[in-house]
Design an enzyme around this catalytic site. Structure first.
Site, PDB file in Angstrom:
ATOM      1  N   GLY A 287       7.269   9.763 -41.698  1.00 55.54           N
ATOM      2  CA  GLY A 287       8.676  10.236 -42.061  1.00 55.54           C
ATOM      3  C   GLY A 287       8.761  11.794 -42.574  1.00 55.54           C
ATOM      4  N   ALA A 288       7.602  12.362 -42.220  1.00 54.25           N
ATOM      5  CA  ALA A 288       7.091  13.851 -43.090  1.00 54.25           C
ATOM      6  C   ALA A 288       8.339  14.963 -42.352  1.00 54.25           C
ATOM      7  CB  ALA A 288       5.888  14.324 -42.874  1.00 54.25           C
TER       8      ALA A 288
ATOM      9  N   ARG B 283       8.050  11.259 -35.770  1.00 59.86           N
ATOM     10  CA  ARG B 283       8.315  11.147 -34.392  1.00 59.86           C
ATOM     11  C   ARG B 283       8.737  12.464 -33.512  1.00 59.86           C
ATOM     12  NH1 ARG B 283      12.905   6.904 -34.575  1.00 59.86           N
ATOM     13  NH2 ARG B 283      13.289   8.177 -36.344  1.00 59.86           N
TER      14      ARG B 283
ATOM     15  N   SER C  12      14.432   1.055 -52.359  1.00 59.43           N
ATOM     16  CA  SER C  12      15.798   1.674 -52.348  1.00 59.43           C
ATOM     17  C   SER C  12      16.498   0.831 -53.436  1.00 59.43           C
ATOM     18  CB  SER C  12      16.722   1.260 -51.038  1.00 59.43           C
ATOM     19  OG  SER C  12      17.850   1.675 -51.392  1.00 59.43           O
TER      20      SER C  12
ATOM     21  N   TYR D 107      20.116  -3.978 -43.802  1.00 54.30           N
ATOM     22  CA  TYR D 107      19.466  -2.898 -44.431  1.00 54.30           C
ATOM     23  C   TYR D 107      18.744  -3.437 -45.874  1.00 54.30           C
ATOM     24  CZ  TYR D 107      18.245   1.356 -46.594  1.00 54.30           C
ATOM     25  OH  TYR D 107      17.759   2.674 -47.321  1.00 54.30           O
TER      26      TYR D 107
ATOM     27  N   LYS E 139      14.783  -3.871 -47.367  1.00 55.53           N
ATOM     28  CA  LYS E 139      14.312  -3.217 -48.744  1.00 55.53           C
ATOM     29  C   LYS E 139      13.955  -4.079 -49.778  1.00 55.53           C
ATOM     30  CE  LYS E 139      14.634   1.241 -47.352  1.00 55.53           C
ATOM     31  NZ  LYS E 139      13.235   1.990 -47.212  1.00 55.53           N
TER      32      LYS E 139
ATOM     33  N   GLY F 150      18.613   5.476 -55.393  1.00 54.93           N
ATOM     34  CA  GLY F 150      20.039   5.252 -55.136  1.00 54.93           C
ATOM     35  C   GLY F 150      20.438   6.175 -54.234  1.00 54.93           C
TER      36      GLY F 150
ATOM     37  N   THR G  71      20.731  13.233 -47.824  1.00 52.61           N
ATOM     38  CA  THR G  71      19.575  13.658 -46.849  1.00 52.61           C
ATOM     39  C   THR G  71      20.496  13.336 -45.508  1.00 52.61           C
ATOM     40  OG1 THR G  71      18.677  11.483 -46.775  1.00 52.61           O
ATOM     41  CG2 THR G  71      17.904  13.062 -48.242  1.00 52.61           C
TER      42      THR G  71
HETATM   43  C1  8X3 Z   1      19.563   4.477 -49.742  1.00 56.90           C
HETATM   44  C2  8X3 Z   1      20.393   4.103 -50.911  1.00 56.90           C
HETATM   45  O1  8X3 Z   1      22.751   2.898 -51.631  1.00 56.90           O
HETATM   46  O2  8X3 Z   1      22.875   3.828 -49.249  1.00 56.90           O
HETATM   47  O3  8X3 Z   1      18.501   3.413 -49.506  1.00 56.90           O
HETATM   48  O4  8X3 Z   1      21.464   1.849 -49.880  1.00 56.90           O
HETATM   49  S1  8X3 Z   1      21.940   3.181 -50.201  1.00 56.90           S
END
Ligand code: 8X3
Length: 250
Positions: free
Chosen positions: A11-12, A36, A138, A151, A155, A182, A186
């Protein structure tokens, strides 16, 4: 600082990956930049020349991952540091209303992709009895929040995989670490909200979020410790954020 270590970063081409690539290039690491987006990879190659080798693959395709890493030119084949940065969030929806497509996309890149790249890189580290693997987790891998079940699950998996790897790779002198940011401003939220700029902006409204360079600095700190020191686990939050859901917005 003179440096000759070889770093593979996934993911550079954007966000934390790009900031880390740039910072590490300044510190004279040799870089294997993976992504990608071929055009962006070519731009990195143009900028950094022989200091940089680029690999074009999708982390969630195990065949592509193994082929690309197995075929690295000799001068880039002894990877010292792996930064498993590639990953994304797709959607912010309640479990009952989110799509299987989004679930699979997150599981495929954040869990399976990270594992494939690790597997492809670790054998050479094991043979050399040295190396450092850093996984991008994360705050979502430490505590769950509403509408983030899958998600967060991915993580949490990164956190568990990191801890398990650390146990298994312990006999080989390989450092295994994770860094858990946190809110970092980006393209992350833009991807999560499928290009909805307003929704993406709202995530960081009224706070001073982290920026990608903050995380890159922390990763640099992790890899510049003496051989006997492993920064195993690092949680980085903006000062305005106390937890996934407690945020001090002005
Ligand atoms: C990104 C931070 O808090 O949106 O992993 O899950 S959060």
């Amino acid at each position: 600082m003179m440096n000759n270590r070889i770093v593979l970063i996934t993911g550079a081409t954007s966000g934390i990956g790009l900031a880390t690539t740039r910072l590490f290039a300044q510190h004279s690491f040799r870089l294997i930049c993976c992504g990608r987006r071929e055009k962006r990879l070519n731009e990195l190659k143009d900028t950094y020349g022989s200091q940089c080798h680029t690999l074009h693959f999708d982390v969630s395709d195990s065949k592509e991952v193994f082929t690309a890493i197995d075929r690295l030119p000799t001068e880039f084949s002894k990877i010292d540091i792996l930064i498993n940065n590639a990953g994304n969030a797709h959607g912010l929806d309640s479990a009952e209303s989110s799509s299987l497509e989004d679930w699979n996309a997150m599981i495929d890149s954040n869990i399976k992709g990270l594992m494939y790249v690790t597997k492809a890189v670790m054998s050479s580290m094991i043979n050399r009895k040295s190396g450092h693997i850093i996984n991008l987790g994360s705050i979502a891998g430490k505590e769950v929040y509403p509408k983030g079940s899958v998600y967060c699950a991915t993580k949490f998996a990164v956190d568990a995989f990191t801890k398990g790897l650390r146990l298994d790779l312990n006999p080989y002198g390989i450092k295994v670490s994770a860094i858990h940011p946190g809110l970092v401003e980006t393209e992350f939220s833009l991807v999560r909200f499928k290009g909805d700029q307003q929704k993406a902006k709202n995530v960081y409204h009224g706070i001073q979020p982290l920026i990608a360079q903050d995380i890159a600095q922390c990763i640099l700190f992790m890899v510049t410790q003496p051989k006997h020191v492993n920064i195993a686990d690092l949680v980085i939050l903006p000062t305005d954020q106390a937890s996934s859901v407690i945020i001090n917005r002005q």
